[in-house]
Design a protein around this motif. Sequence first.
Motif, mmCIF file in Angstrom:
data_model
loop_
_atom_site.group_PDB
_atom_site.id
_atom_site.type_symbol
_atom_site.label_atom_id
_atom_site.label_comp_id
_atom_site.label_asym_id
_atom_site.label_seq_id
_atom_site.Cartn_x
_atom_site.Cartn_y
_atom_site.Cartn_z
ATOM 1 N N LEU A 1 0.823 -1.213 0.000
ATOM 2 C CA LEU A 1 0.000 0.000 0.000
ATOM 3 C C LEU A 1 0.855 1.259 0.000
ATOM 4 C CD1 LEU A 1 -2.801 -1.079 2.489
ATOM 5 C CD2 LEU A 1 -2.768 -1.261 -0.015
ATOM 6 N N THR A 2 1.817 1.345 0.893
ATOM 7 C CA THR A 2 2.646 2.554 0.955
ATOM 8 C C THR A 2 3.529 2.680 -0.289
ATOM 9 O OG1 THR A 2 4.340 1.429 2.272
ATOM 10 C CG2 THR A 2 2.626 2.654 3.478
ATOM 11 N N GLY A 3 3.848 1.556 -0.921
ATOM 12 C CA GLY A 3 4.651 1.584 -2.139
ATOM 13 C C GLY A 3 3.941 2.215 -3.320
ATOM 14 N N LEU A 4 2.626 2.312 -3.266
ATOM 15 C CA LEU A 4 1.876 2.948 -4.359
ATOM 16 C C LEU A 4 2.280 4.410 -4.534
ATOM 17 C CD1 LEU A 4 -1.683 1.522 -3.656
ATOM 18 C CD2 LEU A 4 -0.154 0.889 -5.534
ATOM 19 N N ARG A 5 2.704 5.031 -3.438
ATOM 20 C CA ARG A 5 3.078 6.450 -3.485
ATOM 21 C C ARG A 5 4.226 6.696 -4.458
ATOM 22 N NH1 ARG A 5 4.553 7.843 2.050
ATOM 23 N NH2 ARG A 5 6.428 6.714 1.483
ATOM 24 N N SER A 6 5.144 5.733 -4.571
ATOM 25 C CA SER A 6 6.321 5.942 -5.416
ATOM 26 C C SER A 6 6.464 4.893 -6.525
ATOM 27 C CB SER A 6 7.581 5.944 -4.549
ATOM 28 O OG SER A 6 7.679 4.711 -3.853
ATOM 29 N N ALA A 7 5.442 4.078 -6.734
ATOM 30 C CA ALA A 7 5.519 3.026 -7.756
ATOM 31 C C ALA A 7 5.719 3.639 -9.137
ATOM 32 C CB ALA A 7 4.260 2.170 -7.726
ATOM 33 N N LYS A 8 6.662 3.106 -9.890
ATOM 34 C CA LYS A 8 6.932 3.628 -11.234
ATOM 35 C C LYS A 8 6.164 2.870 -12.304
ATOM 36 C CE LYS A 8 11.432 5.316 -10.109
ATOM 37 N NZ LYS A 8 12.108 6.432 -10.569
ATOM 38 N N PHE A 9 5.861 1.609 -12.071
ATOM 39 C CA PHE A 9 5.263 0.806 -13.125
ATOM 40 C C PHE A 9 3.846 0.374 -12.787
ATOM 41 C CE2 PHE A 9 9.858 0.313 -13.610
ATOM 42 C CZ PHE A 9 9.993 0.912 -14.846
ATOM 43 N N GLY A 10 3.660 -0.416 -11.797
ATOM 44 C CA GLY A 10 2.316 -0.873 -11.508
ATOM 45 C C GLY A 10 2.265 -1.724 -10.258
ATOM 46 N N THR A 11 1.076 -2.146 -9.959
ATOM 47 C CA THR A 11 0.827 -3.070 -8.869
ATOM 48 C C THR A 11 -0.088 -4.157 -9.416
ATOM 49 O OG1 THR A 11 0.229 -3.197 -6.519
ATOM 50 C CG2 THR A 11 -1.217 -1.877 -7.922
ATOM 51 N N ASP A 12 -0.361 -5.119 -8.612
ATOM 52 C CA ASP A 12 -1.247 -6.209 -9.002
ATOM 53 C C ASP A 12 -2.654 -5.663 -9.266
ATOM 54 O OD1 ASP A 12 -1.820 -9.242 -8.969
ATOM 55 O OD2 ASP A 12 -3.288 -8.403 -7.567
ATOM 56 N N MET A 13 -3.258 -6.107 -10.361
ATOM 57 C CA MET A 13 -4.595 -5.619 -10.729
ATOM 58 C C MET A 13 -5.631 -5.958 -9.660
ATOM 59 S SD MET A 13 -6.297 -3.912 -12.879
ATOM 60 C CE MET A 13 -7.867 -3.689 -13.679
ATOM 61 N N GLN A 14 -5.532 -7.127 -9.066
ATOM 62 C CA GLN A 14 -6.499 -7.482 -8.030
ATOM 63 C C GLN A 14 -6.404 -6.516 -6.856
ATOM 64 O OE1 GLN A 14 -5.540 -11.767 -7.732
ATOM 65 N NE2 GLN A 14 -7.720 -12.065 -8.134
ATOM 66 N N LEU A 15 -5.196 -6.141 -6.472
ATOM 67 C CA LEU A 15 -5.041 -5.192 -5.368
ATOM 68 C C LEU A 15 -5.576 -3.815 -5.770
ATOM 69 C CD1 LEU A 15 -4.157 -4.343 -2.572
ATOM 70 C CD2 LEU A 15 -1.829 -4.048 -3.471
ATOM 71 N N ALA A 16 -5.222 -3.354 -6.962
ATOM 72 C CA ALA A 16 -5.718 -2.043 -7.411
ATOM 73 C C ALA A 16 -7.241 -2.003 -7.356
ATOM 74 C CB ALA A 16 -5.217 -1.744 -8.820
ATOM 75 N N MET A 17 -7.867 -3.080 -7.800
ATOM 76 C CA MET A 17 -9.329 -3.117 -7.807
ATOM 77 C C MET A 17 -9.911 -3.299 -6.403
ATOM 78 S SD MET A 17 -10.279 -2.248 -10.722
ATOM 79 C CE MET A 17 -12.021 -2.585 -10.513
ATOM 80 N N ARG A 18 -9.231 -4.023 -5.529
ATOM 81 C CA ARG A 18 -9.719 -4.109 -4.135
ATOM 82 C C ARG A 18 -9.712 -2.718 -3.506
ATOM 83 N NH1 ARG A 18 -6.980 -9.158 -3.757
ATOM 84 N NH2 ARG A 18 -5.199 -8.229 -2.700
ATOM 85 N N ILE A 19 -8.686 -1.929 -3.834
ATOM 86 C CA ILE A 19 -8.606 -0.568 -3.292
ATOM 87 C C ILE A 19 -9.739 0.292 -3.844
ATOM 88 C CG2 ILE A 19 -7.234 1.551 -3.204
ATOM 89 C CD1 ILE A 19 -4.718 -0.321 -3.247
ATOM 90 N N THR A 20 -9.945 0.270 -5.167
ATOM 91 C CA THR A 20 -11.013 1.110 -5.728
ATOM 92 C C THR A 20 -12.369 0.698 -5.173
ATOM 93 O OG1 THR A 20 -11.385 -0.220 -7.733
ATOM 94 C CG2 THR A 20 -9.729 1.537 -7.868
ATOM 95 N N GLN A 21 -12.584 -0.595 -5.008
ATOM 96 C CA GLN A 21 -13.855 -1.068 -4.460
ATOM 97 C C GLN A 21 -14.005 -0.637 -2.997
ATOM 98 O OE1 GLN A 21 -16.603 -2.814 -6.108
ATOM 99 N NE2 GLN A 21 -15.429 -1.676 -7.629
ATOM 100 N N ALA A 22 -12.933 -0.725 -2.234
ATOM 101 C CA ALA A 22 -12.985 -0.295 -0.823
ATOM 102 C C ALA A 22 -13.274 1.203 -0.725
ATOM 103 C CB ALA A 22 -11.672 -0.644 -0.111
#
Length: 174
Positions: free
Chosen positions: A139-160
């Motif tokens: 989660l905290t790595g999203l602040r500085s991520a250059k490429f991407g994260t797992d799609m399931q996690l991204a969508m769990r966040i948007t849904q939350a």
Amino acid sequence: MNSPEDFDVQRFFAAMDAKRCEQRLSWPALATAIWDQSRVLNARRRDHPISPATLKKIADGVTCQHALFVLRWLDVPPESFVAEPNPGTAGVPLPSTDDAHRLRWNLKKLYAALNAARTTRRATWQQAAFRLRCTPNQLTGLRSAKFGTDMQLAMRITQALRRPAADFIYIAEW
């Protein structure tokens, strides 16, 4: 373990493969079709194309950025692959773009929205990670991520957050 709010990578792969078969595309031809969506941008950047092997492995998991290539080709938002999307998140289309651009997740914006919601709830990163079934560093790595994260996690966040993925996706010129 998947929940009804999760992005279903198996259904996502099946939709991609069904359209591939319907259009009688080989895996290399599919990779070309997907890559050609941004042919002007790709030529300008001299990017290397998406690999057929990457597409074949989507059923095992996919990054949020790679998923956007396929979602654009399928012409559907990611919530189409969430069995029970939260109210207000489904049916919002992805931004429309041309062959001189591509879609990208704005992970800094996703992080900022998540952090604001977490702060409002007075939750720790550990508590937020537990709720989202990941690690605090993811989660905290999203602040500085250059490429991407797992799609399931991204969508769990948007849904939350009860926001459509389109709120965090922009049209990129690079």
